[in-house]
Design a protein around this motif. Structure first.
Motif, mmCIF file in Angstrom:
data_model
loop_
_atom_site.group_PDB
_atom_site.id
_atom_site.type_symbol
_atom_site.label_atom_id
_atom_site.label_comp_id
_atom_site.label_asym_id
_atom_site.label_seq_id
_atom_site.Cartn_x
_atom_site.Cartn_y
_atom_site.Cartn_z
ATOM 1 N N ARG A 14 0.844 -1.217 0.000
ATOM 2 C CA ARG A 14 0.000 0.000 0.000
ATOM 3 C C ARG A 14 0.862 1.244 0.000
ATOM 4 O O ARG A 14 0.579 2.222 -0.666
ATOM 5 N N TYR A 15 1.944 1.187 0.686
ATOM 6 C CA TYR A 15 2.854 2.328 0.769
ATOM 7 C C TYR A 15 3.478 2.603 -0.588
ATOM 8 O O TYR A 15 3.562 3.738 -1.045
ATOM 9 N N ARG A 16 3.881 1.477 -1.254
ATOM 10 C CA ARG A 16 4.529 1.647 -2.552
ATOM 11 C C ARG A 16 3.532 2.145 -3.597
ATOM 12 O O ARG A 16 3.850 2.972 -4.422
ATOM 13 N N LYS A 17 2.285 1.636 -3.561
ATOM 14 C CA LYS A 17 1.295 2.103 -4.529
ATOM 15 C C LYS A 17 0.971 3.585 -4.342
ATOM 16 O O LYS A 17 0.747 4.330 -5.272
ATOM 17 N N HIS A 18 0.940 3.990 -3.133
ATOM 18 C CA HIS A 18 0.632 5.397 -2.842
ATOM 19 C C HIS A 18 1.679 6.339 -3.410
ATOM 20 O O HIS A 18 1.365 7.378 -3.970
ATOM 21 N N HIS A 19 2.937 5.915 -3.295
ATOM 22 C CA HIS A 19 4.020 6.795 -3.765
ATOM 23 C C HIS A 19 4.372 6.557 -5.193
ATOM 24 O O HIS A 19 5.161 7.307 -5.763
ATOM 25 N N ALA A 20 3.789 5.557 -5.791
ATOM 26 C CA ALA A 20 4.143 5.277 -7.172
ATOM 27 C C ALA A 20 3.587 6.334 -8.108
ATOM 28 O O ALA A 20 4.123 6.557 -9.179
ATOM 29 N N SER A 21 2.483 7.022 -7.726
ATOM 30 C CA SER A 21 1.879 8.033 -8.605
ATOM 31 C C SER A 21 2.668 9.322 -8.665
ATOM 32 O O SER A 21 2.532 10.091 -9.601
ATOM 33 N N VAL A 22 3.464 9.594 -7.742
ATOM 34 C CA VAL A 22 4.212 10.860 -7.703
ATOM 35 C C VAL A 22 5.175 10.967 -8.859
ATOM 36 O O VAL A 22 5.195 11.976 -9.581
ATOM 37 N N PRO A 23 5.949 9.953 -9.132
ATOM 38 C CA PRO A 23 6.858 10.057 -10.281
ATOM 39 C C PRO A 23 6.092 10.222 -11.574
ATOM 40 O O PRO A 23 6.562 10.890 -12.492
ATOM 41 N N GLU A 24 4.865 9.720 -11.718
ATOM 42 C CA GLU A 24 4.106 9.860 -12.956
ATOM 43 C C GLU A 24 3.731 11.312 -13.208
ATOM 44 O O GLU A 24 3.806 11.817 -14.311
ATOM 45 N N LEU A 25 3.292 12.055 -12.172
ATOM 46 C CA LEU A 25 2.979 13.486 -12.327
ATOM 47 C C LEU A 25 4.224 14.284 -12.646
ATOM 48 O O LEU A 25 4.197 15.219 -13.428
ATOM 49 N N GLU A 26 5.269 13.940 -12.036
ATOM 50 C CA GLU A 26 6.503 14.682 -12.274
ATOM 51 C C GLU A 26 7.034 14.461 -13.674
ATOM 52 O O GLU A 26 7.781 15.256 -14.204
ATOM 53 N N ARG A 27 6.528 13.399 -14.318
ATOM 54 C CA ARG A 27 7.020 13.144 -15.659
ATOM 55 C C ARG A 27 6.293 13.950 -16.737
ATOM 56 O O ARG A 27 6.651 13.913 -17.897
ATOM 57 N N VAL A 28 5.167 14.754 -16.390
ATOM 58 C CA VAL A 28 4.484 15.608 -17.377
ATOM 59 C C VAL A 28 5.423 16.710 -17.825
ATOM 60 O O VAL A 28 5.976 17.436 -16.996
ATOM 61 N N PRO A 29 5.652 16.868 -19.127
ATOM 62 C CA PRO A 29 6.626 17.872 -19.613
ATOM 63 C C PRO A 29 6.196 19.285 -19.240
ATOM 64 O O PRO A 29 5.015 19.639 -19.314
ATOM 65 N N HIS A 30 7.146 20.112 -18.862
ATOM 66 C CA HIS A 30 6.868 21.497 -18.450
ATOM 67 C C HIS A 30 6.388 22.337 -19.614
ATOM 68 O O HIS A 30 5.552 23.237 -19.465
ATOM 69 N N HIS A 31 6.883 22.061 -20.821
ATOM 70 C CA HIS A 31 6.527 22.901 -21.964
ATOM 71 C C HIS A 31 5.061 22.731 -22.359
ATOM 72 O O HIS A 31 4.477 23.538 -23.068
ATOM 73 N N THR A 32 4.364 21.707 -21.904
ATOM 74 C CA THR A 32 2.937 21.516 -22.221
ATOM 75 C C THR A 32 2.066 22.599 -21.594
ATOM 76 O O THR A 32 1.104 23.074 -22.191
ATOM 77 N N GLU A 33 2.371 23.032 -20.384
ATOM 78 C CA GLU A 33 1.624 24.118 -19.724
ATOM 79 C C GLU A 33 1.730 25.415 -20.511
ATOM 80 O O GLU A 33 0.756 26.155 -20.671
ATOM 81 N N ASN A 34 2.879 25.718 -21.050
ATOM 82 C CA ASN A 34 3.063 26.931 -21.854
ATOM 83 C C ASN A 34 2.233 26.874 -23.129
ATOM 84 O O ASN A 34 1.665 27.869 -23.576
ATOM 85 N N GLU A 35 2.203 25.658 -23.703
ATOM 86 C CA GLU A 35 1.420 25.512 -24.926
ATOM 87 C C GLU A 35 -0.060 25.739 -24.655
ATOM 88 O O GLU A 35 -0.778 26.366 -25.443
ATOM 89 N N ILE A 36 -0.540 25.198 -23.508
ATOM 90 C CA ILE A 36 -1.957 25.402 -23.149
ATOM 91 C C ILE A 36 -2.258 26.874 -22.945
ATOM 92 O O ILE A 36 -3.267 27.413 -23.404
ATOM 93 N N ARG A 37 -1.338 27.554 -22.233
ATOM 94 C CA ARG A 37 -1.523 28.985 -21.981
ATOM 95 C C ARG A 37 -1.553 29.767 -23.287
ATOM 96 O O ARG A 37 -2.386 30.646 -23.505
#
Length: 536
Positions: A14-37
């Motif tokens: 349960r501990y590992r599943k909980h923390h497994a999602s954090v690296p997935e969010l951090e993997r969203v490219p930063h330049h995508t937010e600029n494109e949306i804006r």
């Protein structure tokens, strides 16, 4: 013991599943937010562009709508009239003086709902173009000065005058009643008077006030050079002009009516007196009036208010020879004398002047028991055969004195008596008995209308009043009435009005008789303000 190892891996999972999602969010490219804006901003810009295009289209459509309305207005009946007729219609809409008392109303800042050229110009573009190019519509100027709006009024007046194009002007200058006139003496409206004087060659009818101020006199009297169109002038002086020579009207070849209030000294005023047809003055002296009547042979209407018989002018204005002359004022039809003081000098006001055309006379003053003075004042009117309307007011001591005045002017048809401040009861049996038989010398045989305002003793003489009205109101109705009631020389009375502060009590029999007379056509009004005085 065997269960413990199984629990630990479960918790770790349960501990590992909980923390497994954090690296997935951090993997969203930063330049995508600029494109949306950037995409959102591009959408905003596109919407704004579309809005601007829509506004431009609306502006064009509004212009087209106005053009169509203008075309529609041009099809109206008034716009197809000849310019002269259209001007006359608009001019009549602007005219009555009573509708234009507050010139500042045209600024939209208060006042009454006056119709002005500015009001007409707001209707549509076609009307505005027509009004702006029609000088006749700007020739009636009514300016009610206000300290708060003085600057805007000055600017507006100059604009107004610029549209008159040399047409004859009717100019009326007054001040807001709520502001003390003294403020205009301390801070005079020089700019207004200068603008007013700048068009003096266009004056036709004028009414204005002048503060007792040198700058104001200098401003307004530059106009004295020529007043070729002036026919009527009314001037109110705030202060005293005793030491000022007033020759504003000396060059007015068409002046026929002049009204001066309240402290002009007539010996200091130069005017074409010989051509005047109408004149009024206040706070006059006996000498001033007598001198005026000798130098105004063509006067037709004349009024003098607040005559001070106790005031004597200095020697510069006195001409003793005038009192020995007997002028003939053959055109004078209306004369009014209102005294604020009475003495023996009052008897010299007319002297032996002849008034053959006099038709209406008004006298008021504190006569009281000074009957000989009043009798002397009225002596010249005994030889005025056309005198029909007579108004007498102020105070008088008794009906006896009143009768002695009235019996010398038998031509009176309309009599108005106003003795509101008198302490003596009038309309007594002595007067009423003189108005009908059996008295052989009937008073006022030509009387058709009687108005009385003052104290009475009618409650004890109501039957006499009824008899007078029966006799006077039924004259000439039929041959039988003429034989029974009347003499050929007595006229039929048509209107009687009595207003008194005393209580009036009319019995049923008398009331019935009066009602019958009213049904026969007599205009009768008996009014008592006694209840109002005592709150009954």
């Amino acid at each position: 013991m065997l269960g413990e190892p199984n629990q630990l891996p479960y918790k770790n999972l349960r501990y590992r599943k909980h923390h497994a999602s954090v690296p997935e969010l951090e993997r969203v490219p930063h330049h995508t937010e600029n494109e949306i804006r950037d995409a959102v901003l591009r959408q905003v810009a596109a919407v704004k562009s579309e809005m601007e295009q829509t506004r431009a289209l609306l502006r064009e459509q509004s212009k087209e709508c106005l053009r169509l309305y203008s075309k529609l207005n041009s099809l109206s009946s008034i716009d197809r009239l000849p310019a002269e007729i259209k001007t006359e219609i608009f001019h009549n809409a602007l005219l009555p003086v009573s509708n234009l008392k507050n010139f500042h109303a045209s600024t939209g800042r208060g006042g009454d709902l006056s119709v002005t050229p500015f009001s007409l110009g707001k209707i549509c573009k076609g009307w505005r173009n027509f009004v702006w190019s029609s000088p006749l519509l700007w020739t009636n100027i009514h300016l009610c000065l206000s300290k708060r709006r003085y600057e805007s009024q000055t600017t507006l007046l100059r604009e107004w005058l610029s549209r008159t194009a040399g047409c004859a002007l009717s100019f009326h200058l007054t001040a807001v009643a709520s502001e003390p006139l003294q403020t205009w003496i301390l801070d005079p409206p020089r700019e207004i008077l200068v603008a007013f004087a700048s068009v003096s060659t266009q004056w036709k009818e004028i009414e204005f006030f002048i503060p007792d101020n040198k700058d104001c006199f200098d401003a307004i009297f530059v106009a004295k050079i020529s007043l070729p169109l002036l026919t009527t002038a009314t001037v109110r002086l705030l202060g005293s002009a005793e030491e000022k020579k007033i020759d504003l009207f000396s060059m007015a070849p068409q002046l026929s009516a002049l009204h001066l209030y309240p402290t002009f000294y007539l010996d200091m005023v130069t005017a074409p007196w010989h051509q005047l047809r109408e004149f009024s003055h206040s706070e006059s002296t006996v000498e001033e009036i007598h001198a005026f009547l000798h130098k105004a042979p063509n006067i037709a209407r004349c009024s003098f208010h607040n005559i001070d018989s106790e005031l004597i002018l200095n020697s510069r204005s006195l001409n003793p020879d005038l009192f020995d002359r007997s002028p003939m004022l053959e055109h004078l039809e209306y004369l009014e004398f209102s005294f604020c003081s009475i003495n023996t000098r009052s008897t010299r006001i007319l002297g032996s002047v002849k008034l053959p055309s006099l038709r209406e006379l008004s006298l008021s003053g504190p006569y009281g028991s000074l009957w000989p003075i009043l009798d002397s004042i009225t002596t010249p009117f005994h030889s005025s055969p056309l005198l029909e309307k007579f108004t007498l007011g102020g105070t008088i001591s008794s009906d006896h004195d009143l009768i002695r005045i009235l019996e010398k002017i038998p031509s009176i048809t309309d009599l108005c008596l106003t003795f509101t401040t008198s302490r003596h009861e009038l309309l007594t049996n002595e007067l009423l008995q003189r108005l009908c038989p059996p008295h052989e010398n009937i008073l006022l045989p030509n009387l058709r209308s009687l108005t009385y305002h003052g104290p009475t003793s009618l409650n004890s003489n109501m039957h006499l009043l009824r008899d007078v009205l029966v006799y006077r109101s039924r004259l000439g109705q039929s041959a039988s009435h003429a034989t029974e009631y009347s003499e050929p020389r007595t006229s039929r009375i048509r209107s009687v009005t009595v207003i008194t502060a005393d209580e009036l009590v009319v019995g049923p029999d008398i009331q019935h008789g009066l009602d019958t007379l009213v049904q026969d056509g007599l205009v009768l009004s008996l009014t008592s303000t006694w209840k109002d005085r005592f709150g009954a």
